[in-house]
Design a protein around this motif. Structure first.
Motif, PDB file in Angstrom:
ATOM      1  N   ALA A 126       0.831  -1.202   0.000  1.00 40.02           N
ATOM      2  CA  ALA A 126       0.000   0.000   0.000  1.00 40.02           C
ATOM      3  C   ALA A 126       0.869   1.257   0.000  1.00 40.02           C
ATOM      4  N   LYS A 127       1.994   1.216   0.740  1.00 36.71           N
ATOM      5  CA  LYS A 127       2.807   2.429   0.899  1.00 36.71           C
ATOM      6  C   LYS A 127       3.769   2.647  -0.262  1.00 36.71           C
ATOM      7  N   PHE A 128       4.468   1.598  -0.610  1.00 34.08           N
ATOM      8  CA  PHE A 128       5.536   1.783  -1.622  1.00 34.08           C
ATOM      9  C   PHE A 128       5.405   0.773  -2.741  1.00 34.08           C
ATOM     10  N   GLY A 129       4.180   0.263  -2.942  1.00 37.18           N
ATOM     11  CA  GLY A 129       3.988  -0.804  -3.931  1.00 37.18           C
ATOM     12  C   GLY A 129       4.584  -0.467  -5.288  1.00 37.18           C
ATOM     13  N   PHE A 130       4.403   0.795  -5.684  1.00 34.89           N
ATOM     14  CA  PHE A 130       4.886   1.166  -7.026  1.00 34.89           C
ATOM     15  C   PHE A 130       6.399   1.060  -7.130  1.00 34.89           C
ATOM     16  N   LEU A 131       7.101   1.339  -6.015  1.00 33.41           N
ATOM     17  CA  LEU A 131       8.563   1.236  -6.058  1.00 33.41           C
ATOM     18  C   LEU A 131       8.973  -0.241  -6.093  1.00 33.41           C
ATOM     19  N   LEU A 132       8.305  -1.033  -5.263  1.00 33.02           N
ATOM     20  CA  LEU A 132       8.637  -2.454  -5.231  1.00 33.02           C
ATOM     21  C   LEU A 132       8.319  -3.098  -6.577  1.00 33.02           C
ATOM     22  N   ASP A 133       7.194  -2.672  -7.176  1.00 35.06           N
ATOM     23  CA  ASP A 133       6.853  -3.161  -8.525  1.00 35.06           C
ATOM     24  C   ASP A 133       7.975  -2.822  -9.493  1.00 35.06           C
ATOM     25  N   ALA A 134       8.393  -1.543  -9.444  1.00 37.58           N
ATOM     26  CA  ALA A 134       9.421  -1.087 -10.386  1.00 37.58           C
ATOM     27  C   ALA A 134      10.686  -1.917 -10.239  1.00 37.58           C
ATOM     28  N   PHE A 135      11.023  -2.243  -8.982  1.00 36.52           N
ATOM     29  CA  PHE A 135      12.252  -3.005  -8.740  1.00 36.52           C
ATOM     30  C   PHE A 135      12.200  -4.385  -9.387  1.00 36.52           C
ATOM     31  N   ARG A 136      10.999  -4.872  -9.670  1.00 35.30           N
ATOM     32  CA  ARG A 136      10.911  -6.202 -10.310  1.00 35.30           C
ATOM     33  C   ARG A 136      11.264  -6.116 -11.793  1.00 35.30           C
ATOM     34  N   PHE A 137      11.369  -4.860 -12.290  1.00 32.86           N
ATOM     35  CA  PHE A 137      11.648  -4.711 -13.714  1.00 32.86           C
ATOM     36  C   PHE A 137      13.086  -4.285 -13.983  1.00 32.86           C
ATOM     37  N   GLY A 138      13.981  -4.559 -13.046  1.00 30.70           N
ATOM     38  CA  GLY A 138      15.389  -4.275 -13.319  1.00 30.70           C
ATOM     39  C   GLY A 138      15.867  -3.003 -12.646  1.00 30.70           C
ATOM     40  N   ALA A 139      16.307  -3.106 -11.374  1.00 32.36           N
ATOM     41  CA  ALA A 139      16.782  -1.920 -10.649  1.00 32.36           C
ATOM     42  C   ALA A 139      18.299  -1.936 -10.577  1.00 32.36           C
ATOM     43  N   PRO A 140      18.964  -0.902 -11.088  1.00 30.58           N
ATOM     44  CA  PRO A 140      20.425  -0.866 -10.980  1.00 30.58           C
ATOM     45  C   PRO A 140      20.806  -0.582  -9.521  1.00 30.58           C
ATOM     46  N   PRO A 141      21.997  -0.991  -9.093  1.00 29.14           N
ATOM     47  CA  PRO A 141      22.471  -0.526  -7.781  1.00 29.14           C
ATOM     48  C   PRO A 141      22.500   1.000  -7.825  1.00 29.14           C
ATOM     49  N   HIS A 142      22.004   1.640  -6.787  1.00 27.30           N
ATOM     50  CA  HIS A 142      21.986   3.102  -6.819  1.00 27.30           C
ATOM     51  C   HIS A 142      22.047   3.685  -5.422  1.00 27.30           C
ATOM     52  N   GLY A 143      22.378   4.967  -5.384  1.00 30.00           N
ATOM     53  CA  GLY A 143      22.474   5.663  -4.105  1.00 30.00           C
ATOM     54  C   GLY A 143      22.381   7.150  -4.363  1.00 30.00           C
ATOM     55  N   GLY A 144      22.170   7.912  -3.308  1.00 27.72           N
ATOM     56  CA  GLY A 144      22.013   9.349  -3.541  1.00 27.72           C
ATOM     57  C   GLY A 144      22.216  10.159  -2.291  1.00 27.72           C
ATOM     58  N   PHE A 145      21.790  11.393  -2.424  1.00 30.47           N
ATOM     59  CA  PHE A 145      22.052  12.352  -1.366  1.00 30.47           C
ATOM     60  C   PHE A 145      21.117  13.537  -1.529  1.00 30.47           C
ATOM     61  N   ALA A 146      20.897  14.258  -0.442  1.00 23.16           N
ATOM     62  CA  ALA A 146      20.164  15.522  -0.524  1.00 23.16           C
ATOM     63  C   ALA A 146      20.753  16.469   0.502  1.00 23.16           C
ATOM     64  N   PHE A 147      20.959  17.735   0.111  1.00 24.42           N
ATOM     65  CA  PHE A 147      21.369  18.698   1.146  1.00 24.42           C
ATOM     66  C   PHE A 147      20.562  19.991   1.069  1.00 24.42           C
ATOM     67  N   GLY A 148      20.385  20.559   2.246  1.00 26.72           N
ATOM     68  CA  GLY A 148      19.503  21.708   2.395  1.00 26.72           C
ATOM     69  C   GLY A 148      20.148  22.984   1.895  1.00 26.72           C
ATOM     70  N   ILE A 149      19.461  23.618   0.961  1.00 22.38           N
ATOM     71  CA  ILE A 149      20.007  24.850   0.380  1.00 22.38           C
ATOM     72  C   ILE A 149      19.812  26.025   1.337  1.00 22.38           C
TER      73      ILE A 149
END
Ligand code: ASP
Length: 585
Positions: free
Chosen positions: A509-532
């Motif tokens: 219910a919360k993140f189904g769309f992300l989990l669905d997407a991961f079934r279609f080929g998710a590359p290893p990934h990472g990121g960052f965010a900083f406050g402007i």
């Protein structure tokens, strides 16, 4: 840059002695007015570049903050009236023509930089407040930061992708702002706490390097460094480990800093979360000053002194503390530490003893000679110093001494340089809640540290030792931002959900769309965010981010300018299928 228009030839703050003899037109606001009889007035006209003195040799109708176009010849001021402190101080304009473009009511507060004006009044009339030098400078600096960030990201092949504002909830863990749907009464959009899930979808979508200067909204209590809505540089990269993320973000942060200070920072040191806690008592250490927490536990193993019979004892030394602190101040510090959760704060003066520095006063009398000597050595104490000790559970000792360290040694915001610091190896879980479940320190997509994957099979307190591939960037003790390598393995993701007590249905219910997407080929990934807002505030030397935001909310979350938040009419509520309950009593 040439800012002339059909109405003006020049900018007020840019006229110099080299312009003497030229006929110019300038436009702006009447900053000050000095009348010398009926037929002579000195008017300072202000625009975004500064002020220029206009000499008016006749009667005029100008008042404070009127908007005017003034035309005349630039001339050198007589030597004795030149003002060396002002960029335009050597010249003045002998006005031949005045055109009043708009009249103005008297300003609600003086626009000089010296008068302290109540913030609510400033925000109520923010459009007037923005005319001040300080605000002009802050907003232009912020714009320079934004533009350097864009350049920094684009140089590294990041693609700017915009993500939606009306979304389903994101997993940052704060409270969502929600927007009712008219088409589906009873349903709500959430405003994004961050573009987290969308940037991960971009990676599945093959964007490879995403960035955005993104507006994020979190319904949290406001503080000097926190607003409901804030801007962050949000980034995500594919086929990376955390080193790649550090390189990319450090490059951009260095560019933003250089754009403001002219100096490119080259040092982005690292510290582990555990080290940061042990040495500075904080996960966002301000490393502009020392006064590190010193481990003293071994010295007190088997001690007779009851106050030091605790699982952990640490101390800090304040150089020259004996002179700097009065007895009243010390008593106040003890109380403050108790408010922070400590049972007490042990303090001792360091004096000149018979054979070197010795401890005096406070709890020193309970120590054995050997303990005293060891303490002096461990703390590197010199005569004139003060030392402060806390004995308790380890987490509490770190927390209290970390705060005390800031209280005693933290330099003002605009002193001591800019100390960037990557904090790495954060724990994956913050605590274990009453239901025995671990509470995630970041969002549930944070990849555990590879060396700790086996620990995920444990339960209870043992899980607190699991480190994550999450990291923060800290500047002068402010958390600028955070990020992580994300989980892209279904087995690990499922285990994390299981540990957090997020069932399959809830996850769907919360993140189904992300989990669905991961079934279609998710590359290893990472990121960052900083406050402007935060980096801009630190770069201009402000302690409050509201000073670098054009239209901020007050500390209580309201906007005195537009009166938001406000009621909506009955018809609108009806259309949205909403009924407002009377306030709870
Ligand atoms: N989404 C996180 C945040 O906004 C940052 C990240 O993990 O990239 O704090």
């Amino acid at each position: 840059m040439d800012l002339s228009t059909s109405m003006r030839t020049d900018m007020c703050g840019r006229l110099t002695a080299a312009d003497a003899g030229r006929t110019v037109s300038v436009c702006g606001w009447v900053a000050t007015r000095r009348e010398h009889g009926e037929n002579l007035a000195f008017i300072d006209l202000r625009d975004r570049t500064g002020i220029v003195q206009c000499v008016v040799n006749r009667s005029h109708d100008l008042r404070s903050e009127y908007v005017a176009k003034m035309t005349g010849q630039v001339r050198l001021r007589p030597d004795d009236t030149a003002n060396k402190d002002l960029p335009t101080g050597e010249i003045e304009i002998e006005i031949t023509d005045i055109e009043i473009l708009a009249t103005a009511e008297p300003p609600p507060f003086p626009l000089d930089e010296r008068t302290d004006v109540d913030e609510t009044i400033r925000l109520r009339h923010r459009y007037v407040d923005l005319r001040k030098n300080r605000m002009q400078h802050n907003l232009r600096t912020r714009a320079a930061v934004n533009s350097a960030i864009r350049r920094g990201m684009e140089e590294q092949g990041f693609v700017e992708v915009e993500t939606p504002m009306l979304i389903a909830s994101t997993p940052e863990g704060a409270r969502d702002f929600v927007v009712p749907s008219r088409k589906e009464p009873g349903s709500f959009y959430a405003l994004p706490q961050s573009p987290q899930l969308f940037k991960q979808l971009c990676m599945v979508g093959g964007i490879d390097r995403y960035y955005q200067i993104a507006r994020c909204l979190r319904d949290e209590d406001l503080r000097a460094d926190r607003q409901f809505e804030f801007m962050q540089l949000d980034a995500e990269m594919s086929f990376v480990d955390q080193e790649d993320v550090f390189t990319a973000i450090s490059h951009t942060v260095a560019s933003a800093t250089e754009a403001v200070t002219g100096v490119r920072p080259t040092e982005f040191p690292r510290i582990t979360w555990l080290d940061a806690q042990e040495r500075f008592g904080s996960d966002k250490p301000d490393t502009r000053f020392g006064m590190e927490l010193v481990e003293l536990t071994p010295i007190f193993e088997g001690t007779e002194a009851r106050v030091f019979q605790a699982p952990c004892v640490k101390g800090i030394r304040m150089e020259g503390g004996m002179e700097a602190l009065s007895r009243n101040q010390i008593d106040a510090l003890v109380e403050t530490c108790q408010r922070w959760g400590a049972k007490g704060l042990a303090w001792m003066k360091v004096i000149d003893g018979e054979s070197g520095p010795a401890l005096d006063a406070g709890v020193a009398k309970f120590l054995s000679a050997d303990e005293s000597t060891q303490l002096v050595t461990a703390l590197d104490a010199k005569p004139g110093d003060m030392v402060f000790l806390v004995a308790d559970e380890r987490r509490l000792v770190r927390h209290v001494l970390g705060l005390l360290r800031l209280e005693l040694g933290r330099p003002p915001v605009n002193e001591g340089g800019l100390n960037f610091l990557w904090v790495v190896d954060f724990p994956l879980f913050e605590t274990i809640n009453d239901a025995g479940k671990p509470v995630p320190a970041h969002h549930p997509f944070t990849m555990p540290h590879e060396d700790d994957w086996a620990l995920l099979d444990e339960s209870g307190e043992a899980l607190l030792d699991v480190r994550s591939q999450a990291y923060d960037l800290v500047l002068n003790g402010w958390e600028l931002g955070s990020g992580s390598i994300r989980i892209n393995r279904p087995d690990i993701q499922n285990r994390i959900f299981e540990l957090l007590g997020i069932g399959e249905e809830e996850a769907q219910a919360k993140f189904g769309f992300l989990l669905d997407a991961f079934r279609f080929g998710a590359p290893p990934h990472g990121g960052f965010a900083f406050g402007i807002d935060r980096i801009a505030a630190l770069l201009v030397g402000e302690t409050n981010i509201r000073e670098v935001i054009a239209f901020p909310k007050t500390q209580s979350g309201s906007d005195p300018l537009t009166d938001a938040p406000s009621a909506i009419d009955a018809a609108h509520l009806e259309e949205l299928g909403l009924r407002v309950l009377p306030p709870a009593t």
